[in-house]
Write a protein that holds these residues in place. Structure first.
Motif, PDB file in Angstrom:
ATOM      1  N   ASN A  15      -2.940   2.715  -0.128  1.00 54.77           N
ATOM      2  CA  ASN A  15      -1.709   3.287  -0.660  1.00 54.77           C
ATOM      3  C   ASN A  15      -0.582   2.883   0.284  1.00 54.77           C
ATOM      4  OD1 ASN A  15       0.170   4.769  -2.085  1.00 54.77           O
ATOM      5  ND2 ASN A  15      -0.411   6.725  -1.173  1.00 54.77           N
ATOM      6  N   TYR A  16      -0.067   1.669   0.083  1.00 55.54           N
ATOM      7  CA  TYR A  16       0.913   1.122   1.004  1.00 55.54           C
ATOM      8  C   TYR A  16       2.260   1.817   0.840  1.00 55.54           C
ATOM      9  CZ  TYR A  16      -2.146  -2.810   2.186  1.00 55.54           C
ATOM     10  OH  TYR A  16      -3.177  -3.577   2.646  1.00 55.54           O
ATOM     11  N   PRO A  17       2.957   2.094   1.941  1.00 52.63           N
ATOM     12  CA  PRO A  17       4.344   2.566   1.827  1.00 52.63           C
ATOM     13  C   PRO A  17       5.232   1.426   1.366  1.00 52.63           C
ATOM     14  CG  PRO A  17       3.765   2.199   4.122  1.00 52.63           C
ATOM     15  CD  PRO A  17       2.501   1.994   3.328  1.00 52.63           C
ATOM     16  N   SER A  18       6.495   1.722   1.109  1.00 55.64           N
ATOM     17  CA  SER A  18       7.423   0.685   0.674  1.00 55.64           C
ATOM     18  C   SER A  18       7.575  -0.373   1.766  1.00 55.64           C
ATOM     19  CB  SER A  18       8.796   1.292   0.360  1.00 55.64           C
ATOM     20  OG  SER A  18       9.400   1.772   1.556  1.00 55.64           O
ATOM     21  N   ASP A  19       8.021  -1.557   1.369  1.00 59.04           N
ATOM     22  CA  ASP A  19       8.167  -2.642   2.336  1.00 59.04           C
ATOM     23  C   ASP A  19       9.108  -2.263   3.471  1.00 59.04           C
ATOM     24  OD1 ASP A  19       6.456  -4.162   0.885  1.00 59.04           O
ATOM     25  OD2 ASP A  19       7.907  -5.653   0.217  1.00 59.04           O
ATOM     26  N   ASP A  20      10.204  -1.561   3.156  1.00 57.01           N
ATOM     27  CA  ASP A  20      11.170  -1.182   4.202  1.00 57.01           C
ATOM     28  C   ASP A  20      10.515  -0.275   5.239  1.00 57.01           C
ATOM     29  OD1 ASP A  20      13.108  -2.648   2.958  1.00 57.01           O
ATOM     30  OD2 ASP A  20      14.142  -0.942   2.059  1.00 57.01           O
ATOM     31  N   ILE A  21       9.760   0.706   4.767  1.00 50.99           N
ATOM     32  CA  ILE A  21       9.111   1.637   5.680  1.00 50.99           C
ATOM     33  C   ILE A  21       8.031   0.927   6.489  1.00 50.99           C
ATOM     34  CG2 ILE A  21       7.603   3.669   5.793  1.00 50.99           C
ATOM     35  CD1 ILE A  21       9.140   4.783   3.385  1.00 50.99           C
ATOM     36  N   LEU A  22       7.261   0.081   5.824  1.00 53.17           N
ATOM     37  CA  LEU A  22       6.180  -0.618   6.502  1.00 53.17           C
ATOM     38  C   LEU A  22       6.714  -1.598   7.545  1.00 53.17           C
ATOM     39  CD1 LEU A  22       3.157  -0.977   6.705  1.00 53.17           C
ATOM     40  CD2 LEU A  22       3.258  -2.606   4.809  1.00 53.17           C
ATOM     41  N   HIS A  80       1.276   6.891   8.317  1.00 51.12           N
ATOM     42  CA  HIS A  80       1.485   6.440   6.931  1.00 51.12           C
ATOM     43  C   HIS A  80       0.218   6.511   6.089  1.00 51.12           C
ATOM     44  CE1 HIS A  80       5.460   5.074   8.104  1.00 51.12           C
ATOM     45  NE2 HIS A  80       4.911   4.484   9.146  1.00 51.12           N
ATOM     46  N   SER A  81      -0.843   7.133   6.605  1.00 53.64           N
ATOM     47  CA  SER A  81      -2.104   7.280   5.866  1.00 53.64           C
ATOM     48  C   SER A  81      -2.598   5.937   5.329  1.00 53.64           C
ATOM     49  CB  SER A  81      -1.943   8.280   4.712  1.00 53.64           C
ATOM     50  OG  SER A  81      -1.552   9.537   5.193  1.00 53.64           O
ATOM     51  N   LEU A  82      -2.416   4.892   6.120  1.00 52.58           N
ATOM     52  CA  LEU A  82      -2.790   3.542   5.709  1.00 52.58           C
ATOM     53  C   LEU A  82      -3.856   3.015   6.671  1.00 52.58           C
ATOM     54  CD1 LEU A  82      -2.390   1.029   3.942  1.00 52.58           C
ATOM     55  CD2 LEU A  82      -0.560   0.318   5.507  1.00 52.58           C
ATOM     56  N   GLU A  83      -5.053   2.820   6.170  1.00 52.79           N
ATOM     57  CA  GLU A  83      -6.149   2.303   6.991  1.00 52.79           C
ATOM     58  C   GLU A  83      -6.444   0.867   6.568  1.00 52.79           C
ATOM     59  OE1 GLU A  83      -9.527   4.809   7.184  1.00 52.79           O
ATOM     60  OE2 GLU A  83      -8.363   6.640   7.533  1.00 52.79           O
ATOM     61  N   ILE A  84      -6.174  -0.082   7.458  1.00 56.50           N
ATOM     62  CA  ILE A  84      -6.391  -1.490   7.169  1.00 56.50           C
ATOM     63  C   ILE A  84      -7.102  -2.150   8.346  1.00 56.50           C
ATOM     64  CG2 ILE A  84      -4.430  -1.731   5.614  1.00 56.50           C
ATOM     65  CD1 ILE A  84      -2.847  -2.947   7.910  1.00 56.50           C
ATOM     66  N   VAL A 112      -3.753  -4.125  18.822  1.00 56.97           N
ATOM     67  CA  VAL A 112      -4.114  -4.104  17.402  1.00 56.97           C
ATOM     68  C   VAL A 112      -4.733  -2.757  17.029  1.00 56.97           C
ATOM     69  CG1 VAL A 112      -5.643  -5.111  15.668  1.00 56.97           C
ATOM     70  CG2 VAL A 112      -4.375  -6.605  17.213  1.00 56.97           C
ATOM     71  N   ALA A 113      -5.632  -2.273  17.862  1.00 55.33           N
ATOM     72  CA  ALA A 113      -6.284  -0.988  17.576  1.00 55.33           C
ATOM     73  C   ALA A 113      -5.269   0.149  17.533  1.00 55.33           C
ATOM     74  CB  ALA A 113      -7.356  -0.702  18.628  1.00 55.33           C
ATOM     75  N   GLN A 114      -4.308   0.121  18.439  1.00 53.33           N
ATOM     76  CA  GLN A 114      -3.293   1.186  18.469  1.00 53.33           C
ATOM     77  C   GLN A 114      -2.375   1.107  17.254  1.00 53.33           C
ATOM     78  OE1 GLN A 114      -1.681   0.292  22.348  1.00 53.33           O
ATOM     79  NE2 GLN A 114      -2.848   1.916  23.336  1.00 53.33           N
ATOM     80  N   LYS A 115      -2.039  -0.107  16.836  1.00 50.38           N
ATOM     81  CA  LYS A 115      -1.210  -0.262  15.632  1.00 50.38           C
ATOM     82  C   LYS A 115      -1.924   0.293  14.403  1.00 50.38           C
ATOM     83  CE  LYS A 115       1.104  -4.464  17.303  1.00 50.38           C
ATOM     84  NZ  LYS A 115       1.240  -5.925  17.120  1.00 50.38           N
ATOM     85  N   ARG A 116      -3.208  -0.021  14.278  1.00 47.53           N
ATOM     86  CA  ARG A 116      -3.974   0.469  13.135  1.00 47.53           C
ATOM     87  C   ARG A 116      -4.071   1.996  13.161  1.00 47.53           C
ATOM     88  NH1 ARG A 116      -9.450  -2.330  13.661  1.00 47.53           N
ATOM     89  NH2 ARG A 116      -9.905  -1.043  11.818  1.00 47.53           N
ATOM     90  N   LEU A 117      -4.237   2.560  14.357  1.00 48.76           N
ATOM     91  CA  LEU A 117      -4.301   4.016  14.477  1.00 48.76           C
ATOM     92  C   LEU A 117      -2.991   4.660  14.057  1.00 48.76           C
ATOM     93  CD1 LEU A 117      -5.730   6.613  15.375  1.00 48.76           C
ATOM     94  CD2 LEU A 117      -4.965   6.128  17.712  1.00 48.76           C
TER      95      LEU A 117
END
Length: 422
Positions: free
Chosen positions: A17-24, A49-53, A38-43
């Motif tokens: 459930n991706y946020p909008s491009d501006d927010i992301l 943003h409740s986004l797990e990638i 990388v691990a900290q960015k994903r966390l």
């Protein structure tokens, strides 16, 4: 014949459930500014943003949004000029390699530490010598906290106040700050008309509470009369929202001498090293260069109108720098190390810390504001209404110039003066 091993189109991380491009894009730029792993960015994406990638998708997003990366620096001549711009703005030559790297990262310029050090060795060796380990650094004792929002440390800073600016005829700029002990995160940093007034600091405290609608377990302050409302409101909110916490073991407020309030006192040291000395020299130059006349009431009021705005921009810049800068790993340090204050405050390692914030409600905060005799607007007012209105028109008349460059502040002051007809 091909076989589709993933007919649902979902990978191991589930539906997205991706946020909008501006927010992301803004989130990824923020993480780049902090130079997170990388691990900290994903966390952080998961928490904020409740986004797990996975790492591959993260890499693709960063490429898509052109997020800067230290592995793709600009050409050497351009990178060198970026570094030298920071050096030229540092009158006292107190900014080291890590500081410059963090400032540039906040500007979207990612440069390797070794490259910056080489530029300094060639173009500003005197600054490196001044910052040699042991040359005047303040020593602090170790402190520990349970996690973010366990203890906030609050105090005023008067190195730019009227007593410090002795040649300026009584004008000055008071500052008040609040900092989380465990993460070293600056929660609030603001210029105020007078950091010795209880009503003003009461509103500053409530401004801090409103940012996240939460309070820490403990506020640590000095013993001055200016913390009267802060003391009462922190105790009241603790009682209302966390009466089960043992007040003997975890008091709502601890009052100590300013010199012993080391987390916030240490921050003033870093502010002076990073920006404060340059600011003071620039402010005083208005008088030494004949632009500002201390005995002229119009000059004094125009100073009080213009310079708080200039300083607040510089404080905001410092907060961004500080919260995004990486604190070196210190294995013996009981509090956070090895990441940025921002990341530690938002996403603390559960193995090291617990989140201690106590949630509160906006109507209760509003009710506490009404208990303060002076309104927030009046307590934060630097000049009276009629003068502010004339100054607003004068500022518009000269084109509403950008106030972010302190080197231009006195020029703007001089351009506004002819328009100040009361």
């Amino acid at each position: 014949m091909s076989i589709n091993n993933n007919p649902t189109g979902k990978n191991g991380y589930g539906a997205k459930n991706y946020p909008s491009d501006d927010i992301l894009k803004a989130a990824l730029q923020q993480y780049a500014s902090e130079r997170l792993t990388v691990a900290q960015k994903r966390l952080r994406l998961a928490i904020e943003h409740s986004l797990e990638i996975g790492a591959t998708n993260l890499w693709k997003l960063e490429r898509r949004f052109l997020i800067p990366n230290v592995r793709r620096p600009p050409p050497d001549e351009i990178a060198t000029e970026h570094v030298l711009q920071i050096v030229r703005a540092d009158i006292n030559q107190r900014r080291g390699t890590g500081t410059i790297m963090a400032i540039l990262a906040n500007q979207g310029v990612m440069l390797p530490r070794d490259f910056i050090r080489k530029v300094l060795q060639v173009h500003a060796p005197e600054g490196l010598n001044m910052r040699f380990p042991g040359s005047g650094k303040i020593k602090r004792s170790q402190l520990s906290a349970r996690g973010p929002c366990h203890q906030f440390h609050a105090d005023g800073h008067e190195k730019l106040g009227a007593k410090a600016l002795t040649s300026m005829g009584g004008v000055g700029l008071d500052i008040y700050g609040i900092k989380d002990q465990w993460s070293s995160f600056i929660v609030h940093l603001v210029v105020v008309p007078n950091n010795r007034l209880a009503d003003t600091i009461g509103h500053v405290y409530l401004d801090m509470v409103e940012k996240t609608l939460s309070i820490p377990i403990t506020m640590v302050t000095d013993k001055g009369s200016e913390v009267g409302h802060l003391f009462a409101h922190q105790r009241g909110l603790r009682q209302a929202y966390s009466a089960d916490i043992d007040v003997a073991q975890f008091p709502p407020v601890v009052q100590i001498k300013s010199v012993h309030n080391t987390p916030i006192e240490g921050l003033w040291h870093w502010f002076l090293e990073n920006s404060g000395r340059n600011l003071k020299d620039t402010i005083v130059s208005g008088q030494t260069n004949g632009i500002f006349h201390p005995g002229d009431p119009t000059h004094a009021q125009l100073f009080n109108y213009l310079w708080p705005k200039v300083l607040q921009i510089q404080l905001d810049n410092f907060v961004t720098f500080w919260n995004n800068h990486r604190i070196r790993t210190q294995k013996s340090k009981p509090n956070m190390s090895g990441t940025t204050p921002q990341h530690a405050f938002i996403a603390p390692d559960p193995a090291q810390a617990e989140k201690c914030a106590i949630a509160v409600e906006q109507p209760v905060v509003d009710a506490l504001r009404r208990q303060i005799a002076t309104s927030r607007a009046d307590s934060m007012r630097f000049v009276v209404g009629p003068f502010a209105e004339v100054a607003d028109e004068a500022y518009k008349a000269i084109g509403s110039p950008d106030l972010s460059n302190i080197d231009e502040a006195w020029n703007i002051f001089g351009m506004m003066l002819p328009h100040m007809h009361m």
